[in-house]
Design an enzyme around this catalytic site. Sequence first.
Site, PDB file in Angstrom:
ATOM      1  N   GLY A  54      -1.671   8.405  13.309  1.00  0.00           N
ATOM      2  CA  GLY A  54      -2.125   8.581  14.686  1.00  0.00           C
ATOM      3  C   GLY A  54      -1.637   9.889  15.287  1.00  0.00           C
ATOM      4  N   ASN A  83       0.818   2.602  -4.727  1.00  0.00           N
ATOM      5  CA  ASN A  83       1.679   2.069  -3.672  1.00  0.00           C
ATOM      6  C   ASN A  83       2.681   1.019  -4.163  1.00  0.00           C
ATOM      7  OD1 ASN A  83       0.364   3.783  -1.948  1.00  0.00           O
ATOM      8  ND2 ASN A  83      -0.003   2.243  -0.379  1.00  0.00           N
ATOM      9  N   ASN A 141      -4.679   3.205  -4.191  1.00  0.00           N
ATOM     10  CA  ASN A 141      -3.569   2.586  -3.454  1.00  0.00           C
ATOM     11  C   ASN A 141      -2.998   1.380  -4.188  1.00  0.00           C
ATOM     12  OD1 ASN A 141      -3.574   4.365  -1.327  1.00  0.00           O
ATOM     13  ND2 ASN A 141      -4.830   3.103   0.005  1.00  0.00           N
ATOM     14  N   LYS A 155     -10.554   4.580  -2.913  1.00  0.00           N
ATOM     15  CA  LYS A 155      -9.219   4.707  -2.303  1.00  0.00           C
ATOM     16  C   LYS A 155      -8.390   3.439  -2.551  1.00  0.00           C
ATOM     17  CE  LYS A 155      -5.946   6.476   0.297  1.00  0.00           C
ATOM     18  NZ  LYS A 155      -5.973   6.461   1.743  1.00  0.00           N
ATOM     19  N   SER A 198       3.137   5.442   1.243  1.00  0.00           N
ATOM     20  CA  SER A 198       3.401   4.761   2.515  1.00  0.00           C
ATOM     21  C   SER A 198       4.120   3.442   2.284  1.00  0.00           C
ATOM     22  CB  SER A 198       2.091   4.519   3.273  1.00  0.00           C
ATOM     23  OG  SER A 198       1.193   3.743   2.493  1.00  0.00           O
ATOM     24  N   ASN A 249       5.282   9.729  -6.092  1.00  0.00           N
ATOM     25  CA  ASN A 249       4.002   9.496  -6.767  1.00  0.00           C
ATOM     26  C   ASN A 249       3.946  10.134  -8.151  1.00  0.00           C
ATOM     27  OD1 ASN A 249       3.391   8.322  -4.345  1.00  0.00           O
ATOM     28  ND2 ASN A 249       1.841   9.802  -3.732  1.00  0.00           N
TER      29      ASN A 249
END
Length: 303
Positions: free
Chosen positions: A12, A190, A186, A182, A248, A200
């Site tokens: 954001g 992830n 992920n 995607k 994340s 990563n």
Amino acid sequence: MKIGVIGGGSIGLLFTAYLSKSPHEVVLFVRREAQQQAIGTMGLTLKYGSSVYTCQPGVRLLSGADHNDIDVLIVAVKSYNIEQVMPEIGEKFSRTRSILFVQNGMQHLRVLPKLQMHSIYIGVVEHGALKESDHLISHTGLGQTKIAPYLDGHSGINWEKLSKENFPFTYQNDWYAMLSEKLHINAVINPLTAILKVTNGALLTNPYWVYLMKQLSKEACKVLNIKDHEAWKDLVTVCKNTSLNKSSMLRDIENNRKTEIDAINGFLLNSAQQKNIEVPNNRFVFQVIKGMEESMESRGNNG
């Protein structure tokens, strides 16, 4: 045009900072008064490499009065917070003509039909970002934001015109192909990086970890009905291009936060069950991450 961004987290703040470089007015919607006051007082600072840019976007509490002056809304909260903000989006942004959702996974898609009064777009964010404080965001990895129409995408918004240097938007026609590509990436990177506590790129340095990557990848491709050879090449490319980045999910684990495992591997498990496909490796990493979350909650309750 007035652009609204919901979410005071890393994505954001990244969107707000870059879009503030455009001629359009940008308003950030946050939940906490402390963050509203911090940005209102000190501005929002974006760091990328050696460059530093500070802007002064509008900042409002999402819980405030109607926000019907917003033309385009970008929803950048975590996937598990979508249902919390949906009532406010429906009530307070009733005149907003276009809404873009940029969550990980596909779990959030089930609530979007409630917004049929709007043009709904889905986005995939490939940038790396680290929120250093309520008013400081670091752009840690260059990428792009891919956008595809989901419900009535004929609002006349030219997303690519919002592109800024180091922050491009690219338009896609097929939202499912975009999201499934995607989600596949992920679902591998992830959970493995979060469990192994590595960056990563480190996944590619160990043959045992590469084996695990391939097993997770094959299962995800089967469930999502995508070509595993092409998907594997894309996965390796992403690992190399973001080699020093932390996922994340790893950052969430490190900071004792809830992860998006339900929206990513959890979505795959549900889809696999519906299609009668066995996905033991995805089930394993899902259980491990859920257990890590449970352990964090127990420590928090005992602390």
